[in-house]
Design a protein around this motif. Structure first.
Motif, PDB file in Angstrom:
ATOM      1  N   LEU A 194       0.840  -1.192   0.000  1.00 40.51           N
ATOM      2  CA  LEU A 194       0.000   0.000   0.000  1.00 40.51           C
ATOM      3  C   LEU A 194       0.875   1.241   0.000  1.00 40.51           C
ATOM      4  CD1 LEU A 194      -2.496  -1.298   2.661  1.00 40.51           C
ATOM      5  CD2 LEU A 194      -3.079  -0.737   0.289  1.00 40.51           C
ATOM      6  N   ASN A 195       0.433   2.261  -0.715  1.00 45.69           N
ATOM      7  CA  ASN A 195       1.149   3.539  -0.686  1.00 45.69           C
ATOM      8  C   ASN A 195       0.893   4.271   0.618  1.00 45.69           C
ATOM      9  OD1 ASN A 195       0.619   3.791  -4.152  1.00 45.69           O
ATOM     10  ND2 ASN A 195       2.619   3.932  -3.209  1.00 45.69           N
ATOM     11  N   GLN A 196       1.938   4.944   1.077  1.00 47.14           N
ATOM     12  CA  GLN A 196       1.851   5.807   2.244  1.00 47.14           C
ATOM     13  C   GLN A 196       2.368   7.177   1.832  1.00 47.14           C
ATOM     14  OE1 GLN A 196       0.744   4.512   5.611  1.00 47.14           O
ATOM     15  NE2 GLN A 196      -0.157   3.478   3.870  1.00 47.14           N
ATOM     16  N   PRO A 197       2.170   8.202   2.652  1.00 43.70           N
ATOM     17  CA  PRO A 197       2.656   9.534   2.259  1.00 43.70           C
ATOM     18  C   PRO A 197       4.167   9.545   2.037  1.00 43.70           C
ATOM     19  CG  PRO A 197       1.132   9.691   4.099  1.00 43.70           C
ATOM     20  CD  PRO A 197       1.416   8.236   3.907  1.00 43.70           C
ATOM     21  N   GLU A 198       4.605  10.432   1.168  1.00 46.12           N
ATOM     22  CA  GLU A 198       6.017  10.710   0.940  1.00 46.12           C
ATOM     23  C   GLU A 198       6.814   9.509   0.462  1.00 46.12           C
ATOM     24  OE1 GLU A 198       7.649  12.749   4.296  1.00 46.12           O
ATOM     25  OE2 GLU A 198       6.351  14.478   3.997  1.00 46.12           O
ATOM     26  N   GLY A 199       6.176   8.652  -0.311  1.00 48.18           N
ATOM     27  CA  GLY A 199       6.917   7.571  -0.929  1.00 48.18           C
ATOM     28  C   GLY A 199       7.107   6.342  -0.061  1.00 48.18           C
ATOM     29  N   ALA A 200       6.567   6.340   1.140  1.00 47.13           N
ATOM     30  CA  ALA A 200       6.671   5.138   1.974  1.00 47.13           C
ATOM     31  C   ALA A 200       5.694   4.071   1.469  1.00 47.13           C
ATOM     32  CB  ALA A 200       6.382   5.491   3.432  1.00 47.13           C
ATOM     33  N   VAL A 201       5.924   2.846   1.866  1.00 46.14           N
ATOM     34  CA  VAL A 201       5.010   1.756   1.515  1.00 46.14           C
ATOM     35  C   VAL A 201       4.663   0.982   2.783  1.00 46.14           C
ATOM     36  CG1 VAL A 201       5.810   1.485  -0.865  1.00 46.14           C
ATOM     37  CG2 VAL A 201       6.952   0.208   0.961  1.00 46.14           C
ATOM     38  N   MET A 202       3.535   0.291   2.729  1.00 45.29           N
ATOM     39  CA  MET A 202       3.100  -0.510   3.875  1.00 45.29           C
ATOM     40  C   MET A 202       2.744  -1.911   3.392  1.00 45.29           C
ATOM     41  SD  MET A 202      -0.101   0.117   6.480  1.00 45.29           S
ATOM     42  CE  MET A 202       0.557   1.512   7.383  1.00 45.29           C
ATOM     43  N   THR A 203       3.174  -2.933   4.149  1.00 44.34           N
ATOM     44  CA  THR A 203       2.817  -4.314   3.801  1.00 44.34           C
ATOM     45  C   THR A 203       1.420  -4.633   4.342  1.00 44.34           C
ATOM     46  OG1 THR A 203       3.725  -5.213   5.844  1.00 44.34           O
ATOM     47  CG2 THR A 203       5.252  -4.985   3.977  1.00 44.34           C
ATOM     48  N   PHE A 204       0.826  -5.680   3.819  1.00 47.21           N
ATOM     49  CA  PHE A 204      -0.505  -6.059   4.305  1.00 47.21           C
ATOM     50  C   PHE A 204      -0.504  -6.553   5.755  1.00 47.21           C
ATOM     51  CE2 PHE A 204      -1.912  -6.466  -0.307  1.00 47.21           C
ATOM     52  CZ  PHE A 204      -2.616  -5.275  -0.256  1.00 47.21           C
ATOM     53  N   PRO A 205       0.506  -7.326   6.192  1.00 46.58           N
ATOM     54  CA  PRO A 205       0.487  -7.698   7.617  1.00 46.58           C
ATOM     55  C   PRO A 205       0.474  -6.465   8.531  1.00 46.58           C
ATOM     56  CG  PRO A 205       2.023  -9.111   6.446  1.00 46.58           C
ATOM     57  CD  PRO A 205       1.550  -8.074   5.454  1.00 46.58           C
ATOM     58  N   GLU A 206       1.216  -5.432   8.123  1.00 47.58           N
ATOM     59  CA  GLU A 206       1.242  -4.195   8.904  1.00 47.58           C
ATOM     60  C   GLU A 206      -0.138  -3.510   8.867  1.00 47.58           C
ATOM     61  OE1 GLU A 206       4.459  -1.898   7.321  1.00 47.58           O
ATOM     62  OE2 GLU A 206       4.261  -0.308   8.832  1.00 47.58           O
ATOM     63  N   TYR A 207      -0.717  -3.488   7.669  1.00 48.77           N
ATOM     64  CA  TYR A 207      -2.026  -2.853   7.495  1.00 48.77           C
ATOM     65  C   TYR A 207      -3.097  -3.581   8.317  1.00 48.77           C
ATOM     66  CZ  TYR A 207      -6.073  -0.949   4.938  1.00 48.77           C
ATOM     67  OH  TYR A 207      -7.248  -0.338   4.585  1.00 48.77           O
ATOM     68  N   PHE A 208      -3.067  -4.899   8.270  1.00 49.30           N
ATOM     69  CA  PHE A 208      -4.036  -5.678   9.052  1.00 49.30           C
ATOM     70  C   PHE A 208      -3.859  -5.393  10.542  1.00 49.30           C
ATOM     71  CE2 PHE A 208      -4.066  -9.155   5.527  1.00 49.30           C
ATOM     72  CZ  PHE A 208      -5.110  -8.518   4.875  1.00 49.30           C
ATOM     73  N   LYS A 209      -2.615  -5.361  10.964  1.00 46.36           N
ATOM     74  CA  LYS A 209      -2.352  -5.119  12.391  1.00 46.36           C
ATOM     75  C   LYS A 209      -2.922  -3.768  12.827  1.00 46.36           C
ATOM     76  CE  LYS A 209       1.537  -4.636  15.592  1.00 46.36           C
ATOM     77  NZ  LYS A 209       3.009  -4.494  15.668  1.00 46.36           N
ATOM     78  N   LYS A 210      -2.714  -2.753  11.975  1.00 50.13           N
ATOM     79  CA  LYS A 210      -3.227  -1.420  12.306  1.00 50.13           C
ATOM     80  C   LYS A 210      -4.748  -1.360  12.289  1.00 50.13           C
ATOM     81  CE  LYS A 210       0.730   1.260  10.625  1.00 50.13           C
ATOM     82  NZ  LYS A 210       1.394   1.492  11.910  1.00 50.13           N
ATOM     83  N   SER A 211      -5.361  -2.344  11.619  1.00 47.43           N
ATOM     84  CA  SER A 211      -6.817  -2.355  11.513  1.00 47.43           C
ATOM     85  C   SER A 211      -7.493  -3.097  12.664  1.00 47.43           C
ATOM     86  CB  SER A 211      -7.235  -3.024  10.195  1.00 47.43           C
ATOM     87  OG  SER A 211      -6.598  -2.406   9.097  1.00 47.43           O
ATOM     88  N   LEU A 212      -6.717  -3.654  13.551  1.00 46.27           N
ATOM     89  CA  LEU A 212      -7.322  -4.406  14.658  1.00 46.27           C
ATOM     90  C   LEU A 212      -8.122  -3.482  15.573  1.00 46.27           C
ATOM     91  CD1 LEU A 212      -4.408  -6.782  15.756  1.00 46.27           C
ATOM     92  CD2 LEU A 212      -6.649  -7.514  14.873  1.00 46.27           C
ATOM     93  N   PRO A 213      -9.324  -3.886  15.974  1.00 44.82           N
ATOM     94  CA  PRO A 213     -10.067  -3.096  16.963  1.00 44.82           C
ATOM     95  C   PRO A 213      -9.380  -3.208  18.329  1.00 44.82           C
ATOM     96  CG  PRO A 213     -11.227  -5.145  16.492  1.00 44.82           C
ATOM     97  CD  PRO A 213     -10.040  -5.111  15.578  1.00 44.82           C
TER      98      PRO A 213
END
Lengths: 346, 346
Positions: free
Chosen positions: B111-130
């Motif tokens: 996934l794209n992040q601001p300023e050219g950073a990228v995010m992996t799906f495991p990271e994205y899923f983790k951030k989505s945890l309630p």
């Protein structure tokens, strides 16, 4: 326009005539004693019989006895012999080289040195110079994915010219760059030449995956996971060897390593050897099907394992890091069956 | 024996049922809303229609409405959705995950992040945890050369399971390792997942070489130098990206990078896209031949070039180091003709 003499009119030596002639250089193609028929036929018809191609127009052909004429006034030399011709080149040609005329070699391979060290051919050639030529003739070499047929057919090709002599590298690059032939240059001879040699060893391994697929599921098998695993494991071990010997592993992950491995598994006798082994033939049976010829890939498998055994005995490498290479050695030199140790790879 | 619930019964999600069942685990396969017909047919005949394979015996099948039953008492979850199902998984599944039940995802992408950073799906899923699940559910992911067909057919396969949760990685490794499926484990999620995503982009490039060969010399062309050059250039750029983002370039030169790129060019829609572009079709024409489907490879080409443009604007990367990636972007997103800039690669 320059005068370029190619010594050795086998496949790759002759292939180099294509970019040289397309750039308008005078090309003198000299056969080795084994190339007599190639030169005879090329003189008559312009045809390179083993390559099944017409050679470029305008080449001047020489038998080995005519070497002096071929070298007269030459400005650049391309050494076109295979690794099996290295001793001949050292004995017969190197003493007759000309001060100030650089050499670019297509030769692929590595030589064993004591205690697990290895030597590249440019280094070996340099050490073989007689006193009057020392410091006056430089040896560079070509690495990267380039089959001779395809160079002759002007397919897009990226390679490296590597050597110590930056001026010579730039000259060769300028002389031979065309719209389809793209040589990059590097002073990192060890890294490029280790990739060049090792890819032949690892191409046997990946090609085993092709034979294995056919053995298990027939000629039209859709089975690429095993080849891909072998390809990845090959590059892991190639990168480790580069690091161990002080080279730059980036080369394994680029044109000379991965690119050259890729092209090598799509054709030729190294692929066939791996394929036959993967199908379950013994090395003796496979070699018989290959008309008894010992391939460069077999030599490099043997030499690198010789080096690894010495290094392991000194505690300098962990054999578990080179399990694919040692498996290849077992199949080639110890008559082991081709039972790939997947679970031992790391 | 463990209870494993696979959510998403597409190709790769379903493929994971093979090693799980061969190891005797209870496997519950849950279809997404898009998988309704797959589950219906599997219940009747045991057949996975899109994969053209029989599923292993003994799987328990669930439609998405039956998710609660599927999750009851489950010990492990495999997320089987593609990158196009990530938002669905985030919205519908993540809130219903179970404390202490780890997730292993087959999903590929960045996934794209601001300023050219990228995010992996495991990271994205983790951030989505309630809040109630934070710190209680870990996300790991699978990378490496594995086609679903071949996993189902028990072909020898080497992959990585990567994640932050070492205990979960070891559990998944132990649960799923078989005589043909060999998962290695790594905590370096960024490196593995960047390789997993980028190989789809670069597979388009190498496959262009296949189409180019056919365009220039017909369907039976012997033309591998260009593919090999594209393969090598792909790994160069992949390695540079890994280094730039703080990853370990050894992964590009191994199973997840080179190995996965290798397998991807031998089949599937990404190969077909590159092949059509290499033959000279525009992206619009190629997409039409692919039934209008936007491929994951197109998404990753677009996203990584978005990131590279931001990084170049900040002076953090030199665009000349990523000339193959920017060329892919031009062909896909700017309607450029497929005229490969060989002389610009480095």
């Amino acid at each position: 326009m320059a005068v370029i003499t190619i010594i050795g009119s086998g496949m790759m030596g002759s292939g180099m005539s294509r970019p040289a002639r397309d750039n308008g250089h005078e090309v003198r193609l000299v056969g080795t004693p084994l190339d007599r028929e190639i030169i005879n036929e090329a003189r008559i018809s312009g045809r390179h019989v083993p390559m099944k191609r017409q050679l470029p127009d305008g080449i001047k052909y020489y038998q080995i006895e005519e070497l002096d004429s071929a070298l007269e006034g030459t400005e650049y030399i391309i050494c076109g012999v295979s690794s099996f011709g290295v001793e001949w080149f050292k004995e017969e040609i190197i003493p007759r080289l000309i001060p100030g005329v650089p050499v670019l070699a297509v030769t692929k391979g590595l030589l064993n040195q004591p205690e697990g060290a290895v030597m590249t051919f440019p280094e070996y050639f340099k050490k073989s110079l007689p006193p009057h030529l020392r410091g006056k003739v430089s040896f560079s070499a070509i690495g990267g994915p380039c089959t001779s047929y395809e160079l002759m057919d002007r397919h897009q090709t990226m390679v490296y010219f590597c050597g110590e002599d930056s001026a010579a590298l730039k000259q060769f690059q300028q002389l031979l760059t065309t719209g389809y032939y793209h040589p990059d240059i590097s002073n990192d001879v060890l890294s490029v030449e280790m990739c060049v040699a090792l890819k032949n060893a690892f191409a046997v391994a990946v090609s085993m995956g092709i034979g294995l697929a056919e053995k298990l599921e027939g000629a039209d098998a859709y089975m690429y996971n095993p080849q891909a695993a072998l390809f990845g494991q090959s590059l892991r071990e190639m990168g480790r060897l580069l690091k161990f010997y002080g080279g730059n592993p980036d080369f394994a992950c680029g044109i000379p390593g991965a690119g050259d491995l890729y092209v090598t598994i799509f054709g030729g006798r190294t692929r066939k050897l791996g394929y036959l082994l993967g199908k379950g033939k013994s090395y003796a049976e496979a070699k018989a099907e290959l008309a008894g010829v010992t391939l460069e890939s077999v030599v490099i498998i043997t030499r690198i394992n010789h080096a690894l055994r010495e290094l392991a005995a000194q505690g300098k490498v962990d054999p578990a890091d080179f399990r694919l290479l040692s498996f290849l050695d077992a199949v080639i030199n110890q008559n082991a069956v081709c039972d790939i140790p997947w679970q031992e790879f790391r």
